[in-house]
Design an enzyme around this catalytic site. Structure first.
Site, short mmCIF file in Angstrom:
data_model
loop_
_atom_site.label_atom_id
_atom_site.label_comp_id
_atom_site.label_asym_id
_atom_site.label_seq_id
_atom_site.Cartn_x
_atom_site.Cartn_y
_atom_site.Cartn_z
N LYS A 103 0.85 -1.20 0.00
CA LYS A 103 0.00 0.00 0.00
C LYS A 103 0.88 1.25 0.00
CE LYS A 103 -3.83 -2.34 2.34
NZ LYS A 103 -4.53 -2.65 3.61
N GLN A 130 -4.72 -1.16 9.74
CA GLN A 130 -4.64 -2.51 9.19
C GLN A 130 -5.17 -3.51 10.22
OE1 GLN A 130 -3.71 -3.26 6.06
NE2 GLN A 130 -3.92 -5.45 6.34
N ASP A 148 -11.16 3.00 4.58
CA ASP A 148 -11.56 1.59 4.43
C ASP A 148 -13.08 1.41 4.42
OD1 ASP A 148 -9.68 -0.48 4.14
OD2 ASP A 148 -8.91 -0.13 6.16
N1 GUN Z 1 -6.94 -6.73 6.65
C1 GUN Z 1 -7.28 -7.52 5.60
N2 GUN Z 1 -7.86 -6.78 4.62
C2 GUN Z 1 -7.89 -5.51 5.05
C3 GUN Z 1 -8.36 -4.30 4.48
O1 GUN Z 1 -8.89 -4.23 3.36
N3 GUN Z 1 -8.20 -3.19 5.24
C4 GUN Z 1 -7.63 -3.24 6.48
N4 GUN Z 1 -7.55 -2.11 7.17
N5 GUN Z 1 -7.20 -4.34 7.04
C5 GUN Z 1 -7.32 -5.48 6.32
#
Ligand code: GUN
Length: 282
Positions: free
Chosen positions: A48, A92, A115
């Site tokens: 990311k 995350q 998100d």
């Molecule tokens: N953990 C697994 N997928 C995601 C996601 O799309 N966003 C976040 N913040 N954590 C994750």
């Protein structure tokens, strides 16, 4: 075999974002909080950060070790909520077990919730209102299906996995697309009878080879959201890809299917939040 190549579709989304932002004087800002010890999360967060940087966004990643307290994360979220240079905040998941995930997500300003996990954004999505941001993986899956012109209206879609991150918001988005959605999970009876009758199967469980060839009817569209790291180091999905690839109508690979679409949707969300926030300030 008809492959849905998420890597290619994501690439064109990212190129489009880069083009849109090239003329902006200010750059979108993304803050990422990593507070777990999970190898997969570290890989996602690095990726990311790398892609965000490649688009010219400002990204700051806050990495914490296990001694981090709930209070420290809360203070950081308050700080980021107030920081005008930060347009999107991503925590995350999962977090270290001693941290209270729900409380942390609720403290993110919904307008910066990149998100789309905040209850306000989930609530808006469920009411058919426009959230500030839509959850990245479900949004990426819908974009991928549409890129390959897979019909959703009226189709029977089986979603396997009921997480807040993927299964539940995906079921909502598909319903908004006029699909007929079944949401299956670990307690579902006779999964095979459901997979056999589905037009589209989307599996998000993290159980390698949960979906085997005998469960698939010829022509079914199969989307694999699972990612499990094997002892040998390779990544595998929920779907027995080699045995299913010639039965399915369309199929996503792992890696290179849904993963890149999630990141492309995240970047699109950062840009959308940036545009929303800058419009309001004018
Ligand atoms: N953990 C697994 N997928 C995601 C996601 O799309 N966003 C976040 N913040 N954590 C994750």
């Amino acid at each position: 075999m008809k492959l849905m190549n998420g890597k290619n579709v994501a690439k064109s989304i990212l190129e489009n974002i880069k083009e849109r932002t090239s003329s902006y004087e200010k750059k979108p800002g993304l803050a990422v909080i990593l507070a777990n010890n999970d190898e997969a999360s570290k890989i996602y967060v690095n990726s990311k950060e790398k892609i965000s940087d490649s688009l010219g966004f400002k990204s700051s990643v806050y990495r914490f070790n296990k001694s981090v307290t709930q209070g420290e994360i809360i203070s950081l979220i308050h700080e980021l909520n107030e920081d005008s240079e930060i347009n999107g905040i991503l925590v995350q998941l999962p977090l270290y077990n001693h941290l209270n995930q729900e409380q942390i997500i609720e403290l993110i300003d919904p307008k910066k919730d990149v998100d789309g996990f905040h209850p306000i954004n989930i609530g808006k999505l469920n009411c058919g209102l426009k959230p500030y941001a839509v959850c990245c993986t479900p949004k990426g899956i819908i974009k991928l299906l549409k890129a390959y012109k897979v019909k959703l209206k009226g189709q029977s879609v089986l979603v396997i996995g009921r997480s807040n991150i993927v299964g539940k918001p995906l079921a909502t988005l598909l319903t908004l697309e006029d699909a007929t959605v079944t949401l299956a999970h670990s307690k579902t009876k006779d999964l095979k009878s459901l997979t056999k009758n589905a037009d589209i199967i989307i599996s998000a469980t993290g159980h390698p080879k949960l979906i085997t060839a005998d469960m698939i009817t010829k022509g079914t569209v199969v989307v694999d959201v699972g990612i499990t790291r094997q002892l040998t180091g390779g990544l595998v999905g929920d779907v027995d890809f080699e045995k299913i690839k010639d039965i399915a109508g369309y199929i996503t690979p792992v890696p290179g299917g849904v993963g890149p679409m999630t990141i492309a949707s995240l970047m699109e969300n950062v840009l959308e939040l940036f545009e929303q926030q800058n419009k309001r300030q004018e």
